[in-house]
Scaffold this active site. Structure first.
Site, PDB file in Angstrom:
ATOM      1  N   THR A 100       0.645  -1.284  -0.060  1.00  0.00           N
ATOM      2  CA  THR A 100      -0.033   0.080   0.097  1.00  0.00           C
ATOM      3  C   THR A 100       0.867   1.419   0.026  1.00  0.00           C
ATOM      4  O   THR A 100       0.574   2.152  -1.000  1.00  0.00           O
ATOM      5  CB  THR A 100      -0.774  -0.028   1.320  1.00  0.00           C
ATOM      6  OG1 THR A 100      -1.572  -1.249   1.143  1.00  0.00           O
ATOM      7  CG2 THR A 100      -1.976   1.128   1.237  1.00  0.00           C
ATOM      8  N   ASP A 122       2.155  -8.504  10.042  1.00  0.00           N
ATOM      9  CA  ASP A 122       3.487  -8.905   9.869  1.00  0.00           C
ATOM     10  C   ASP A 122       4.563  -8.250  10.432  1.00  0.00           C
ATOM     11  O   ASP A 122       5.636  -8.719  10.361  1.00  0.00           O
ATOM     12  CB  ASP A 122       3.720  -8.930   8.056  1.00  0.00           C
ATOM     13  CG  ASP A 122       2.601  -9.890   7.449  1.00  0.00           C
ATOM     14  OD1 ASP A 122       2.093 -10.559   8.035  1.00  0.00           O
ATOM     15  OD2 ASP A 122       2.504  -9.592   6.207  1.00  0.00           O
ATOM     16  N   GLU A 217       4.425 -19.121   8.255  1.00  0.00           N
ATOM     17  CA  GLU A 217       4.216 -19.522   6.930  1.00  0.00           C
ATOM     18  C   GLU A 217       5.052 -19.466   5.831  1.00  0.00           C
ATOM     19  O   GLU A 217       5.068 -20.103   4.922  1.00  0.00           O
ATOM     20  CB  GLU A 217       2.807 -18.915   6.697  1.00  0.00           C
ATOM     21  CG  GLU A 217       2.952 -17.197   6.433  1.00  0.00           C
ATOM     22  CD  GLU A 217       1.976 -16.602   5.877  1.00  0.00           C
ATOM     23  OE1 GLU A 217       0.714 -16.920   5.900  1.00  0.00           O
ATOM     24  OE2 GLU A 217       1.707 -15.275   5.895  1.00  0.00           O
ATOM     25  N   ARG A 258       0.933 -33.514  15.347  1.00  0.00           N
ATOM     26  CA  ARG A 258      -0.753 -32.850  15.008  1.00  0.00           C
ATOM     27  C   ARG A 258      -0.112 -31.499  14.568  1.00  0.00           C
ATOM     28  O   ARG A 258       0.562 -30.928  15.028  1.00  0.00           O
ATOM     29  CB  ARG A 258      -1.602 -32.653  16.016  1.00  0.00           C
ATOM     30  CG  ARG A 258      -2.130 -34.008  16.492  1.00  0.00           C
ATOM     31  CD  ARG A 258      -3.180 -34.904  15.660  1.00  0.00           C
ATOM     32  NE  ARG A 258      -3.664 -35.849  16.061  1.00  0.00           N
ATOM     33  CZ  ARG A 258      -3.115 -37.145  15.951  1.00  0.00           C
ATOM     34  NH1 ARG A 258      -1.985 -37.159  15.419  1.00  0.00           N
ATOM     35  NH2 ARG A 258      -3.960 -38.363  16.343  1.00  0.00           N
ATOM     36  N   HIS A 264      -6.586 -16.857   9.719  1.00  0.00           N
ATOM     37  CA  HIS A 264      -6.972 -15.682   9.748  1.00  0.00           C
ATOM     38  C   HIS A 264      -7.702 -15.423  11.124  1.00  0.00           C
ATOM     39  O   HIS A 264      -7.849 -14.285  11.516  1.00  0.00           O
ATOM     40  CB  HIS A 264      -8.056 -15.431   8.697  1.00  0.00           C
ATOM     41  CG  HIS A 264      -7.609 -15.315   7.366  1.00  0.00           C
ATOM     42  ND1 HIS A 264      -7.300 -16.234   6.578  1.00  0.00           N
ATOM     43  CD2 HIS A 264      -7.486 -14.217   6.630  1.00  0.00           C
ATOM     44  CE1 HIS A 264      -6.822 -15.922   5.524  1.00  0.00           C
ATOM     45  NE2 HIS A 264      -6.933 -14.462   5.408  1.00  0.00           N
ATOM     46  N   LEU A 265      -7.562 -16.144  12.101  1.00  0.00           N
ATOM     47  CA  LEU A 265      -7.942 -15.920  13.442  1.00  0.00           C
ATOM     48  C   LEU A 265      -7.011 -15.093  14.040  1.00  0.00           C
ATOM     49  O   LEU A 265      -7.249 -14.041  14.830  1.00  0.00           O
ATOM     50  CB  LEU A 265      -7.862 -17.354  14.347  1.00  0.00           C
ATOM     51  CG  LEU A 265      -8.909 -18.320  14.197  1.00  0.00           C
ATOM     52  CD1 LEU A 265      -8.583 -19.696  15.103  1.00  0.00           C
ATOM     53  CD2 LEU A 265     -10.317 -17.753  14.373  1.00  0.00           C
TER      54      LEU A 265
HETATM   55  O1  F6P Z   1       0.176  -9.528   5.145  1.00  0.00           O
HETATM   56  C1  F6P Z   1      -0.713  -9.890   6.041  1.00  0.00           C
HETATM   57  C2  F6P Z   1      -1.098 -11.164   5.967  1.00  0.00           C
HETATM   58  O2  F6P Z   1      -1.953 -11.602   6.821  1.00  0.00           O
HETATM   59  C3  F6P Z   1      -0.029 -12.240   5.878  1.00  0.00           C
HETATM   60  O3  F6P Z   1       0.571 -12.623   7.111  1.00  0.00           O
HETATM   61  C4  F6P Z   1      -0.801 -13.438   5.137  1.00  0.00           C
HETATM   62  O4  F6P Z   1       0.136 -14.164   4.230  1.00  0.00           O
HETATM   63  C5  F6P Z   1      -1.642 -12.655   4.187  1.00  0.00           C
HETATM   64  O5  F6P Z   1      -2.042 -11.452   4.771  1.00  0.00           O
HETATM   65  C6  F6P Z   1      -3.199 -13.339   4.000  1.00  0.00           C
HETATM   66  O6  F6P Z   1      -3.618 -12.777   2.905  1.00  0.00           O
HETATM   67  P1  F6P Z   1      -5.041 -13.112   2.620  1.00  0.00           P
HETATM   68  O7  F6P Z   1      -6.194 -12.741   3.576  1.00  0.00           O
HETATM   69  O8  F6P Z   1      -5.316 -12.500   1.326  1.00  0.00           O
HETATM   70  O9  F6P Z   1      -4.954 -14.703   2.316  1.00  0.00           O
END
Ligand code: F6P
Length: 340
Positions: A100, A122, A217, A258, A264-265
């Protein structure tokens, strides 16, 4: 941030504020701009997300009218500039991360007067100690580690937690330290599967029959690649290193493994008090910057102060976890392994 911008612009300067919906898309389609009054921002302090909507896909310099990857992107930046003028916008407050603010810098080069505010979970923006949203995400990830300890300990298992962060391991390293992880895997330090197996075996031998592994990730094995899907640049998504690691570790250790993907939480819910205060300070500082004519700058946190830096300083070079920095050294001193 939105609340602080509206309140301080009205209360201190008597200015009118326009809310622009869905990021820069709202300046391409100006019917998506609406006045923001004190009434509009009443009661939003404990809410996450944004009342204005957002997108992490909308770039006016390379706008894609649809999700069709075959379609060539078009440059609609001149339309944005025209709409900024037509709407009588004296200054833009741009809230976002690296992507952005890189777009903001380009708009500034074309003459738009703007200031930036660093927002991303992040925490990977240069020029500021911390971005807002990060603290709340770390709290959620830490709570997840705390909860995973229950099953790990009771069932003598290896529990893997995958957290977000794109190409930076900040969420993993901070939640890993806060939650007492045994192994932390981050993009900045490529890992070896054998070393993870050894770390788990060493804990077993010492009587700790469970292990908690936090994996960012964007982490990748030494000599291997990140697991990615789709798109390019900021539309690349991470494809699930946690599950891959779980399958691999099940072969390397005798233990039950496991995997939990926090997803997204960690991007939602009510912002922490730290983030509320930081967001409020950033919003007020951004309005002050506009009043002082400090354009093309981003407000920044340099603890304990909020100041500002040129947007140039904030974008381009990602702020990643230094391999030899204090965070990594602190974790190592506690016996946490990065398994390089
Ligand atoms: O940049 C923020 C972030 O939450 C990253 O940590 C993650 O990889 C990405 O956005 C997830 O994006 P989206 O919601 O588009 O899958």
């Amino acid at each position: 941030v939105v609340r602080a911008v509206v309140k301080s612009a009205r209360n201190v300067y008597g200015w009118d504020v326009l809310g622009i919906e869905d990021g820069f898309d709202g300046l391409i389609f100006p019917e998506r701009c609406r006045p923001l009054t004190l009434d509009d921002v009443r009661g939003i302090l404990p809410r996450g997300g944004t009342i204005l909507g957002t997108t992490n896909r909308g770039n006016p310099f390379a706008y894609r009218p649809s999700d069709d990857p075959e379609q060539e992107p078009v440059d609609l930046s001149d339309r944005v500039i025209e709409n900024v003028e037509r709407l009588g916008i004296d200054a833009l407050v741009v809230i976002g991360g690296d992507g952005t603010l890189a777009i903001a810098r380009e708009l500034a080069e074309k003459g738009v007067r703007l200031v930036g505010i660093p927002k991303t979970i992040d925490n990977d923006l240069s020029g500021t100690d911390v971005t807002f949203g990060f603290d709340t995400a770390v709290i959620t990830a830490t709570e997840a580690i705390d909860k995973l300890h229950t099953t790990a300990e009771s069932h003598h298992r290896v529990m893997i937690l995958e957290v977000m962060g794109r190409n930076a391991g900040w969420i993993a390293v901070e939640s890993g330290i806060a939650g007492g992880a045994d192994v932390i895997l981050i993009p900045e330090i490529p890992f070896r599967l054998e070393t993870i197996g050894e770390a788990i075996a060493a804990r077993d031998a010492a009587g700790s029959k469970f292990s908690i592994v936090v994996v960012a990730e964007g982490a990748a094995p030494r000599g291997g690649n990140q697991l990615l899907v789709g798109g390019s640049g900021h539309s690349v998504r991470f494809a699930g290193i946690g599950n891959w690691l779980g399958e691999q570790l099940a072969e390397f250790t005798e233990k039950e493994v496991r995997v939990t993907v926090l997803g997204h939480l960690q991007r939602g819910g009510s912002p922490s008090p730290f983030d509320r205060i930081l967001g409020t300070r950033f919003g007020v500082a951004a309005v002050r910057l506009v009043a002082d004519g400090g354009f093309n700058r981003m407000v920044a946190y340099h603890g304990p102060d909020v100041d500002s830096v040129p947007i140039d300083e904030a974008v381009g070079v990602l702020k990643r976890v230094p391999r030899d920095g204090e965070h990594v050294a602190t974790a190592r001193a506690l016996g946490i392994s990065f398994c390089e």
